[in-house]
Scaffold this active site. Sequence first.
Site, PDB file in Angstrom:
ATOM      1  N   CYS A  79       0.831  -1.206   0.000  1.00  0.00           N
ATOM      2  CA  CYS A  79       0.000   0.000   0.000  1.00  0.00           C
ATOM      3  C   CYS A  79       0.872   1.265   0.000  1.00  0.00           C
ATOM      4  O   CYS A  79       1.544   1.514  -0.989  1.00  0.00           O
ATOM      5  CB  CYS A  79      -0.995  -0.047   1.145  1.00  0.00           C
ATOM      6  SG  CYS A  79      -2.435   0.970   0.804  1.00  0.00           S
ATOM      7  N   HIS A 163      -3.341  -4.821   1.856  1.00  0.00           N
ATOM      8  CA  HIS A 163      -2.664  -5.045   3.139  1.00  0.00           C
ATOM      9  C   HIS A 163      -2.614  -6.539   3.493  1.00  0.00           C
ATOM     10  O   HIS A 163      -3.491  -7.015   4.239  1.00  0.00           O
ATOM     11  CB  HIS A 163      -3.426  -4.311   4.252  1.00  0.00           C
ATOM     12  CG  HIS A 163      -3.162  -2.859   4.307  1.00  0.00           C
ATOM     13  ND1 HIS A 163      -2.289  -2.282   5.189  1.00  0.00           N
ATOM     14  CD2 HIS A 163      -3.672  -1.843   3.573  1.00  0.00           C
ATOM     15  CE1 HIS A 163      -2.266  -0.980   5.016  1.00  0.00           C
ATOM     16  NE2 HIS A 163      -3.086  -0.684   4.031  1.00  0.00           N
ATOM     17  N   GLU A 165      -0.880  -8.014   5.579  1.00  0.00           N
ATOM     18  CA  GLU A 165      -0.582  -8.245   7.004  1.00  0.00           C
ATOM     19  C   GLU A 165      -1.836  -8.177   7.868  1.00  0.00           C
ATOM     20  O   GLU A 165      -1.774  -8.433   9.064  1.00  0.00           O
ATOM     21  CB  GLU A 165       0.465  -7.215   7.473  1.00  0.00           C
ATOM     22  CG  GLU A 165      -0.035  -5.807   7.746  1.00  0.00           C
ATOM     23  CD  GLU A 165      -0.377  -5.000   6.491  1.00  0.00           C
ATOM     24  OE1 GLU A 165      -0.323  -5.555   5.369  1.00  0.00           O
ATOM     25  OE2 GLU A 165      -0.731  -3.814   6.642  1.00  0.00           O
TER      26      GLU A 165
HETATM   27  N1  GLN Z   1      -3.660   6.451   0.998  1.00  0.00           N
HETATM   28  C1  GLN Z   1      -2.395   6.188   1.585  1.00  0.00           C
HETATM   29  C2  GLN Z   1      -1.292   7.017   0.917  1.00  0.00           C
HETATM   30  O1  GLN Z   1      -1.539   7.705   0.008  1.00  0.00           O
HETATM   31  C3  GLN Z   1      -2.045   4.720   1.506  1.00  0.00           C
HETATM   32  C4  GLN Z   1      -3.018   3.963   2.344  1.00  0.00           C
HETATM   33  C5  GLN Z   1      -2.472   2.743   2.983  1.00  0.00           C
HETATM   34  O2  GLN Z   1      -1.274   2.508   3.042  1.00  0.00           O
HETATM   35  N2  GLN Z   1      -3.372   1.978   3.511  1.00  0.00           N
HETATM   36  O3  GLN Z   1      -0.176   6.969   1.349  1.00  0.00           O
END
Ligand code: GLN
Length: 195
Positions: A79, A163, A165
Amino acid sequence: MERWTRIGVLALQGAFREHARVLERLDVAVSEVRLPGDLDGLDALVIPGGESTTIMRLAELYGLDEAIRAFAGPILGTCAGMIVLDREHLDLADLVVERNAYGRQVASFEADVELVDDPRPLRGVFIRAPRIRELGPQVEVLGRLDGDPVLVRDGPLLLASFHPELTDDTRVHERFLSLVRERVVARTPEEVRSR
Ligand code: GLN
């Protein structure tokens, strides 16, 4: 107990404890990385989800941006960790992402990711997730959501827009460990001695 590998988890902000817990369940040694020197002696690194702007700002403040660019081992980015590794940030992965680009009405959702080499779908938790906008030609797509790549490999980098994890399914981490194992097994005796 002597573990076969030690993996660092970037612990500036975000879901680093959850990654550490999964890796410990898979029986590898884990340490938290907050300063460049914490990377010494690590076989691999995890960059967790969280807020990429905060992670980048803190990394720059502590000199971790350059240290991560110079880090030779495999990296798992999830992410925000995927965002941080793209061409427009640390420029280690040959891809560009668009932040917060999934589910305009519902920012966070769960969905089944289709894996290219496993008939069992993988439950993905997507939280304000990045969407891959451009992908370099050598980047391998390992998982898709509605046709879009969401799990990819670029050489020693494994990147997920979700995610892994946050579920009990450890397949993404296990895949990462097999990448790490390839490297550790390939080490020359000189490399082993110099560690
Ligand atoms: N929206 C977040 C970002 O732009 C990422 C979200 C996440 O890691 N769950 O960094």
